[in-house]
Design a protein around this motif. Structure first.
Motif, PDB file in Angstrom:
ATOM      1  N   MET A 153       0.809  -1.138   0.017  1.00  0.00           N
ATOM      2  CA  MET A 153       0.020   0.079  -0.093  1.00  0.00           C
ATOM      3  C   MET A 153       0.835   1.207   0.059  1.00  0.00           C
ATOM      4  O   MET A 153       1.932   1.464   0.775  1.00  0.00           O
ATOM      5  CB  MET A 153      -0.959  -0.105   1.158  1.00  0.00           C
ATOM      6  N   SER A 154       0.693   2.121  -0.797  1.00  0.00           N
ATOM      7  CA  SER A 154       1.302   3.347  -1.106  1.00  0.00           C
ATOM      8  C   SER A 154       0.701   4.458   0.033  1.00  0.00           C
ATOM      9  O   SER A 154      -0.487   4.417  -0.026  1.00  0.00           O
ATOM     10  CB  SER A 154       1.201   4.014  -2.217  1.00  0.00           C
ATOM     11  N   SER A 155       1.534   5.079   0.569  1.00  0.00           N
ATOM     12  CA  SER A 155       1.027   6.348   1.268  1.00  0.00           C
ATOM     13  C   SER A 155       0.680   7.519   0.472  1.00  0.00           C
ATOM     14  O   SER A 155      -0.196   8.278   0.918  1.00  0.00           O
ATOM     15  CB  SER A 155       2.040   6.929   2.417  1.00  0.00           C
ATOM     16  N   TRP A 177       3.601   6.050  -4.677  1.00  0.00           N
ATOM     17  CA  TRP A 177       3.228   5.541  -5.856  1.00  0.00           C
ATOM     18  C   TRP A 177       3.871   6.548  -6.938  1.00  0.00           C
ATOM     19  O   TRP A 177       3.330   7.509  -7.077  1.00  0.00           O
ATOM     20  CB  TRP A 177       1.729   5.452  -6.136  1.00  0.00           C
ATOM     21  N   SER A 199       6.595   2.336  -9.946  1.00  0.00           N
ATOM     22  CA  SER A 199       5.575   1.526  -9.686  1.00  0.00           C
ATOM     23  C   SER A 199       4.843   0.893 -10.967  1.00  0.00           C
ATOM     24  O   SER A 199       4.185  -0.069 -10.557  1.00  0.00           O
ATOM     25  CB  SER A 199       4.409   2.430  -8.896  1.00  0.00           C
ATOM     26  N   LYS A 227      -5.691   1.907  -9.538  1.00  0.00           N
ATOM     27  CA  LYS A 227      -4.979   1.053  -8.203  1.00  0.00           C
ATOM     28  C   LYS A 227      -4.347   1.917  -7.116  1.00  0.00           C
ATOM     29  O   LYS A 227      -4.288   1.838  -5.907  1.00  0.00           O
ATOM     30  CB  LYS A 227      -4.391   0.028  -8.779  1.00  0.00           C
ATOM     31  N   GLY A 228      -3.345   2.734  -7.840  1.00  0.00           N
ATOM     32  CA  GLY A 228      -2.317   3.361  -7.348  1.00  0.00           C
ATOM     33  C   GLY A 228      -3.198   4.464  -6.258  1.00  0.00           C
ATOM     34  O   GLY A 228      -2.827   4.757  -5.021  1.00  0.00           O
ATOM     35  N   SER A 262      -6.237   4.616  -5.264  1.00  0.00           N
ATOM     36  CA  SER A 262      -7.261   3.623  -4.490  1.00  0.00           C
ATOM     37  C   SER A 262      -6.188   3.230  -3.167  1.00  0.00           C
ATOM     38  O   SER A 262      -7.087   3.288  -1.825  1.00  0.00           O
ATOM     39  CB  SER A 262      -7.636   2.702  -4.943  1.00  0.00           C
ATOM     40  N   SER A 263      -5.187   2.995  -3.396  1.00  0.00           N
ATOM     41  CA  SER A 263      -4.432   2.324  -2.079  1.00  0.00           C
ATOM     42  C   SER A 263      -3.647   3.573  -1.580  1.00  0.00           C
ATOM     43  O   SER A 263      -3.141   3.374  -0.175  1.00  0.00           O
ATOM     44  CB  SER A 263      -3.470   1.315  -2.629  1.00  0.00           C
ATOM     45  N   LYS A 309      -2.994   7.042   0.647  1.00  0.00           N
ATOM     46  CA  LYS A 309      -3.664   7.992   1.676  1.00  0.00           C
ATOM     47  C   LYS A 309      -3.559   9.506   1.527  1.00  0.00           C
ATOM     48  O   LYS A 309      -4.190  10.449   1.978  1.00  0.00           O
ATOM     49  CB  LYS A 309      -2.906   7.851   3.168  1.00  0.00           C
ATOM     50  N   LYS A 316     -12.059   9.374  -5.040  1.00  0.00           N
ATOM     51  CA  LYS A 316     -11.786   9.086  -3.653  1.00  0.00           C
ATOM     52  C   LYS A 316     -12.033   9.936  -2.639  1.00  0.00           C
ATOM     53  O   LYS A 316     -12.580   9.437  -1.433  1.00  0.00           O
ATOM     54  CB  LYS A 316     -10.230   8.525  -3.624  1.00  0.00           C
TER      55      LYS A 316
END
Length: 157
Positions: free
Chosen positions: A1-3, A31, A36, A49-50, A52-53, A55, A81
């Protein structure tokens, strides 16, 4: 998971690459398209996806970014998001003399043209956001105009 998802135009890659390297050296996962994405992966599906993951969505906005379809795609998905996840943070750094994107005009942005050590400034800002993600309890409301603009960009009208 990327921050942190790093959004930028190709011509801004030198600056963003330096920021990415220093964030990674500090233990903050990112990301970043160059590191990536693997050869042959679908660009848009991996961007989704990037985001979505992540923060934090960090946009490095410039005249080149304003012209980039991929950056517009990323902005639209970041706004989506934010609507579904109020703790998701959006930060915008403006790199040159360009107006902030209208879709993100409701968020505070930083114009880097007047800041002497741009990389250090960005690093401090982003490092301060990551620990705050756990403590964040502020709920943001998204303006209808920004949401409409996001839907228009990705064709959900």
């Amino acid at each position: 998971m990327s921050s942190i998802f790093l959004s930028h135009a190709h011509n801004d890659k030198g600056f963003v690459s330096e920021v990415n390297g220093k964030l990674n050296s500090s233990g903050i996962r990112t990301w970043y398209d160059t590191t990536s994405l693997a050869n042959g992966q679908g660009l848009h599906s991996e961007i989704v996806k990037g985001i979505s993951s992540a923060k934090v969505f960090c946009l490095f906005y410039s005249k080149d970014a304003a012209m980039s379809e991929n950056v517009r795609f990323e902005i639209a998905h970041a706004i989506q998001k934010k609507v579904s996840d109020p703790s998701f943070q959006i930060c915008v750094f403006i790199l040159d003399e360009v107006e902030a994107p209208k879709e993100l005009a409701i968020w505070k942005y930083t114009r880097l043209s007047n800041i002497e050590n741009k990389v250090s400034f960005v690093l401090e800002d982003l490092k301060n956001r990551v620990p705050a993600l756990v403590r964040s309890s502020v709920v943001y409301s998204l303006g209808a105009e920004a949401l409409d603009a996001a839907h228009e960009i990705i064709g959900h009208k």
